[in-house]
Design an enzyme around this catalytic site. Structure first.
Site, short mmCIF file in Angstrom:
data_model
loop_
_atom_site.label_atom_id
_atom_site.label_comp_id
_atom_site.label_asym_id
_atom_site.label_seq_id
_atom_site.Cartn_x
_atom_site.Cartn_y
_atom_site.Cartn_z
CG HIS A 82 -16.97 73.85 -0.84
ND1 HIS A 82 -17.09 75.22 -1.03
CD2 HIS A 82 -17.15 73.28 -2.07
CE1 HIS A 82 -17.35 75.45 -2.31
NE2 HIS A 82 -17.38 74.31 -2.96
CG HIS B 273 -21.76 73.81 -4.56
ND1 HIS B 273 -21.72 73.45 -5.89
CD2 HIS B 273 -20.53 74.29 -4.26
CE1 HIS B 273 -20.52 73.67 -6.36
NE2 HIS B 273 -19.76 74.19 -5.40
CD GLU C 236 -20.52 77.78 -5.50
OE1 GLU C 236 -19.86 77.57 -4.45
OE2 GLU C 236 -20.08 77.54 -6.64
#
Length: 352
Positions: free
Chosen positions: A107, A177, A316
């Site tokens: 991420h 998320h 996602e």
């Protein structure tokens, strides 16, 4: 439609976090936070019209910035998901990104998610958050500005528009998320939720769940959600792309996906409450993650609710993980200097 602003709390560094709640004519609402341009709560009706919060999160603002608690509801950037070995080559230059998960980047290193964003604009049914990231922050090229606009309508659709401008060619893979539990009771796991994913392939991974560059067929495997069935039906079956005890944490390759064209990616359904959520995206992939890395003992969520192992499912929307290292194999679109890059995701809530 109406919008309300209130103070949430302060982070340890003294930054104030604000909340913006959008309520539609039916009383359904979404509460958004400036921390990580995130979704704090989302109240939608069940089949009897009873409203409940269907996303996980925290009362303690500091828990949102703890990466072990799973990026609850937060916007992820610059590059969502994984980058092998914390490096990639782009435009003939090799860039190094934070190795915040073993030997690889997860991420984008986390900074995008764990800071307070600017509130640029609000209206009766939308909020636009903005974040600037300077050239080479966390190893990514370009002075980079991302805007995230949330719009919530009277049909209980939450639309997320991402807009990016950079002064250099660069890479971007934004996502959200949020962990959903449509029962409205996150003392229950999501194993009884029904799921459909419009994908016949997934990205093959190694023992660290990093892409190998190959695609696998879902047909005949525990990965197959081409017809709707319970998440828990096969979640613990042994399979090469699954880590024992974790369950699903995998990227699905959407059917013949044309980048930039909206289509349905997934449908999540909770039979007991009757709540159904459809996910639409203009990106080619969707990560199914069922909270298998969350602490099995951690319980302090919102209003006495529970945030722990398998209590929520994240869907996602994204480019495939590590596409920066497979641009000739995986479908991906990069950011051109001084040209707006845009992508949209929608979560549409109904009942059956």
């Amino acid at each position: 439609m109406s919008i309300k602003k209130e103070n949430f709390a302060k982070l340890e560094n003294g930054d104030s976090v604000e909340l913006y709640t959008i309520t539609n004519k039916n009383g359904a609402s979404v509460c958004l936070q400036t921390l990580g341009a995130g979704i704090h709560s989302l109240f939608v009706p069940d089949k009897n019209g009873v409203l409940a919060d269907v996303v996980l999160g925290f009362d303690n603002v500091s828990d949102y910035v703890n990466p072990d608690y799973g990026y609850q509801g937060l916007t992820v950037g610059r590059w969502a998901n994984r980058i092998r070995d914390g490096k990639f080559t782009f435009g003939g230059v090799t860039y190094n990104t934070p190795k915040n998960q073993g030997t690889w980047t997860l991420h984008g290193g986390g900074k995008f998610s764990f800071t307070v964003w600017e509130t640029e604009k609000t209206g009766d049914n939308f909020v636009t958050f903005k974040k600037f990231s300077p050239d080479m922050e966390d190893g990514f090229p370009g002075n980079f500005t991302m805007r995230v606009t949330y719009t919530f309508d009277d049909d209980n659709t939450l639309k997320i528009d991402y807009s990016i401008i950079s002064d250099k060619d660069t890479v971007a893979n934004p996502t959200n998320h949020t962990y959903f539990n449509l029962s409205g009771d996150n003392s229950k796991t999501i194993e009884d939720h029904y799921l459909l994913i419009n994908a016949d392939k997934f990205t093959e991974t190694d023992s660290d769940q990093l892409p190998t560059g190959e695609l696998g067929d879902v047909k005949g495997t525990m990965m197959d959600f081409t017809s709707m069935h319970k998440i828990g039906d096969k979640i613990d079956e042994p399979f090469r792309a699954i880590i024992d005890g974790v369950g699903y944490d995998n990227n699905y390759c959407l059917y013949n996906k044309e980048i930039g064209k909206m289509s349905q990616a997934a449908v999540l359904f909770d039979k007991a409450s009757g709540r159904k959520m459809e996910v639409f995206t203009d990106l080619p992939g969707i990560q199914l993650y069922c909270g298998g890395w969350l602490d099995k003992n951690y319980t302090a969520g919102k209003n006495g609710s529970i945030v722990k192992y398998r209590r929520g499912v994240a869907l996602e929307t994204q480019f495939y993980p590590d596409s920066v290292n497979y641009p000739d194999i995986f479908p991906v679109k990069f950011v051109k200097a001084n040209e707006e890059f845009k992508t949209t995701t929608e979560f549409c809530f109904t009942t059956e």
